[in-house]
Design a protein around this motif. Structure first.
Motif, PDB file in Angstrom:
ATOM      1  N   ARG A 192       0.826  -1.213   0.000  1.00  0.00           N
ATOM      2  CA  ARG A 192       0.000   0.000   0.000  1.00  0.00           C
ATOM      3  C   ARG A 192       0.858   1.260   0.000  1.00  0.00           C
ATOM      4  O   ARG A 192       0.578   2.216  -0.740  1.00  0.00           O
ATOM      5  N   ALA A 193       1.911   1.280   0.808  1.00  0.00           N
ATOM      6  CA  ALA A 193       2.795   2.447   0.805  1.00  0.00           C
ATOM      7  C   ALA A 193       3.472   2.608  -0.550  1.00  0.00           C
ATOM      8  O   ALA A 193       3.604   3.723  -1.068  1.00  0.00           O
ATOM      9  N   ASN A 194       3.901   1.503  -1.143  1.00  0.00           N
ATOM     10  CA  ASN A 194       4.586   1.574  -2.438  1.00  0.00           C
ATOM     11  C   ASN A 194       3.696   2.182  -3.515  1.00  0.00           C
ATOM     12  O   ASN A 194       4.099   3.105  -4.238  1.00  0.00           O
ATOM     13  N   ILE A 195       2.478   1.667  -3.642  1.00  0.00           N
ATOM     14  CA  ILE A 195       1.600   2.144  -4.712  1.00  0.00           C
ATOM     15  C   ILE A 195       1.087   3.544  -4.405  1.00  0.00           C
ATOM     16  O   ILE A 195       1.035   4.412  -5.297  1.00  0.00           O
ATOM     17  N   TRP A 196       0.742   3.811  -3.155  1.00  0.00           N
ATOM     18  CA  TRP A 196       0.282   5.154  -2.787  1.00  0.00           C
ATOM     19  C   TRP A 196       1.382   6.171  -3.054  1.00  0.00           C
ATOM     20  O   TRP A 196       1.134   7.257  -3.572  1.00  0.00           O
ATOM     21  N   GLY A 197       2.612   5.818  -2.693  1.00  0.00           N
ATOM     22  CA  GLY A 197       3.722   6.732  -2.905  1.00  0.00           C
ATOM     23  C   GLY A 197       3.937   7.049  -4.371  1.00  0.00           C
ATOM     24  O   GLY A 197       4.179   8.210  -4.741  1.00  0.00           O
ATOM     25  N   LEU A 198       3.855   6.047  -5.239  1.00  0.00           N
ATOM     26  CA  LEU A 198       3.994   6.299  -6.677  1.00  0.00           C
ATOM     27  C   LEU A 198       2.849   7.172  -7.182  1.00  0.00           C
ATOM     28  O   LEU A 198       3.046   8.054  -8.032  1.00  0.00           O
ATOM     29  N   HIS A 199       1.661   6.926  -6.659  1.00  0.00           N
ATOM     30  CA  HIS A 199       0.514   7.760  -7.028  1.00  0.00           C
ATOM     31  C   HIS A 199       0.760   9.219  -6.652  1.00  0.00           C
ATOM     32  O   HIS A 199       0.486  10.133  -7.440  1.00  0.00           O
ATOM     33  N   LEU A 200       1.302   9.451  -5.458  1.00  0.00           N
ATOM     34  CA  LEU A 200       1.556  10.815  -5.014  1.00  0.00           C
ATOM     35  C   LEU A 200       2.614  11.498  -5.874  1.00  0.00           C
ATOM     36  O   LEU A 200       2.609  12.721  -6.022  1.00  0.00           O
ATOM     37  N   LEU A 201       3.520  10.721  -6.443  1.00  0.00           N
ATOM     38  CA  LEU A 201       4.530  11.284  -7.346  1.00  0.00           C
ATOM     39  C   LEU A 201       3.947  11.662  -8.708  1.00  0.00           C
ATOM     40  O   LEU A 201       4.607  12.324  -9.501  1.00  0.00           O
ATOM     41  N   GLY A 202       2.718  11.208  -8.973  1.00  0.00           N
ATOM     42  CA  GLY A 202       2.076  11.518 -10.248  1.00  0.00           C
ATOM     43  C   GLY A 202       2.156  10.410 -11.270  1.00  0.00           C
ATOM     44  O   GLY A 202       1.738  10.590 -12.430  1.00  0.00           O
ATOM     45  N   VAL A 203       2.681   9.251 -10.882  1.00  0.00           N
ATOM     46  CA  VAL A 203       2.857   8.138 -11.828  1.00  0.00           C
ATOM     47  C   VAL A 203       1.510   7.657 -12.339  1.00  0.00           C
ATOM     48  O   VAL A 203       0.562   7.473 -11.574  1.00  0.00           O
ATOM     49  N   LYS A 204       1.438   7.429 -13.646  1.00  0.00           N
ATOM     50  CA  LYS A 204       0.234   6.890 -14.282  1.00  0.00           C
ATOM     51  C   LYS A 204       0.483   5.539 -14.954  1.00  0.00           C
ATOM     52  O   LYS A 204      -0.469   4.822 -15.274  1.00  0.00           O
ATOM     53  N   ASN A 205       1.754   5.196 -15.195  1.00  0.00           N
ATOM     54  CA  ASN A 205       2.092   3.968 -15.919  1.00  0.00           C
ATOM     55  C   ASN A 205       3.144   3.197 -15.138  1.00  0.00           C
ATOM     56  O   ASN A 205       4.235   3.713 -14.891  1.00  0.00           O
ATOM     57  N   ILE A 206       2.815   1.968 -14.754  1.00  0.00           N
ATOM     58  CA  ILE A 206       3.742   1.133 -13.983  1.00  0.00           C
ATOM     59  C   ILE A 206       4.104  -0.111 -14.789  1.00  0.00           C
ATOM     60  O   ILE A 206       3.231  -0.866 -15.218  1.00  0.00           O
ATOM     61  N   PHE A 207       5.418  -0.316 -14.969  1.00  0.00           N
ATOM     62  CA  PHE A 207       5.938  -1.583 -15.474  1.00  0.00           C
ATOM     63  C   PHE A 207       6.578  -2.304 -14.296  1.00  0.00           C
ATOM     64  O   PHE A 207       7.584  -1.857 -13.753  1.00  0.00           O
ATOM     65  N   ALA A 208       5.975  -3.414 -13.872  1.00  0.00           N
ATOM     66  CA  ALA A 208       6.496  -4.186 -12.752  1.00  0.00           C
ATOM     67  C   ALA A 208       7.198  -5.427 -13.283  1.00  0.00           C
ATOM     68  O   ALA A 208       6.775  -6.009 -14.288  1.00  0.00           O
TER      69      ALA A 208
END
Length: 261
Positions: A66-82
């Motif tokens: 949850r912290a990982n995804i929330w943090g990326l969201h707060l950075l403005g990320v819209k596209n994730i390659f995992a």
């Protein structure tokens, strides 16, 4: 410059040095703080997160998804390659093959699965992995001449132990193709946060009872290291090709937790 792309590096993919002008960002979230490396590639700003920590110190069942995804969201990320290493249940999917999974089966047990803590929201997961990003990956693998499979069902287990042969027989009957320990709840949380998410998995071994050998983490890491240049090349090609500003249905859900708006 905004950060629209993130790489979540799994086992064997810890190195952010495909990027230039790298800085470290700390992001505070309601679930804890995260650290990511932010850099540039082909004129695009990219966030790099080591899922298991820089020294592979965090086991799959203890990752703060949850912290990982929330943090990326707060950075403005819209596209994730995992990225992820997996064992193969489907013998057509061989070690060093890439699989661009389109479905999952969830057998995790003790992980927070959602940002929803108030009210009732039922998230549609008919298409859990972003078709647009998956097509970018398929095109990149085709261009590079890599062995790949366009679709596959990822079975997510709790871990950190490997599966028994009996479990693998069951999972094969249920339609599983590959087995790992990290895609869920990561993909679910990304969808709740209205982010496009695709997973690049590489087969490192056949699963228990299919493999002739006992399973070990060292074997997984060894195969990843042998193929890491192809893995990095695939990620770099995908970053180059993706339209980071593209609109997508993943980013506009009829129901999404208001907390991440």
């Amino acid at each position: 410059m905004s950060i629209n792309i993130a790489i979540i590096g799994g086992t064997g993919v810890y190195d952010p040095n495909i990027l230039t002008d790298i800085t470290e960002e700390k992001v505070d979230t309601p679930y804890g703080s995260i650290k990511v490396k932010v850099g540039s590639y082909q004129g695009k700003r990219v966030a790099f997160m080591a899922r298991h920590g820089e020294n592979h110190s965090v086991a799959p069942h203890l990752i703060n998804y949850r912290a990982n995804i929330w943090g990326l969201h707060l950075l403005g990320v819209k596209n994730i390659f995992a990225t992820a290493a997996v064992g193969s249940i489907n013998t057509d999917m061989k070690p060093k093959d890439f699989v661009f999974i389109d479905q999952f089966l969830d057998f995790t047990k003790n992980r927070p699965q959602t940002f929803v803590e108030q009210g009732v929201i039922h998230l549609d997961m008919t298409t859990p992995y972003c078709p647009r990003l998956r097509q970018v990956l398929i095109d990149a693998a085709e261009k590079m001449g890599l062995p790949y499979h366009q679709t596959g069902t990822y079975v997510c287990m709790e871990g950190p132990r490997f599966e028994t042969p009996a479990e693998i027989r069951m999972l094969r009957q249920l339609g599983g193709d590959v087995v790992g320990m990290t895609s869920v709840p990561e993909v679910v949380l990304a969808r709740e946060a209205e982010m496009c998410y695709a997973t690049i998995v590489m087969v490192t071994n056949f699963a228990a009872g299919i493999s002739l050998n006992s399973l070990s983490h060292q074997e997984v890491v060894g195969v990843m290291n042998e193929n890491v240049q192809n893995f990095r090349g695939l990620v770099m090609e995908a970053i180059t090709a993706v339209d980071e500003q593209a609109d997508c249905g993943c980013q506009h859900l009829p129901e999404s937790p208001s907390a991440v708006k």
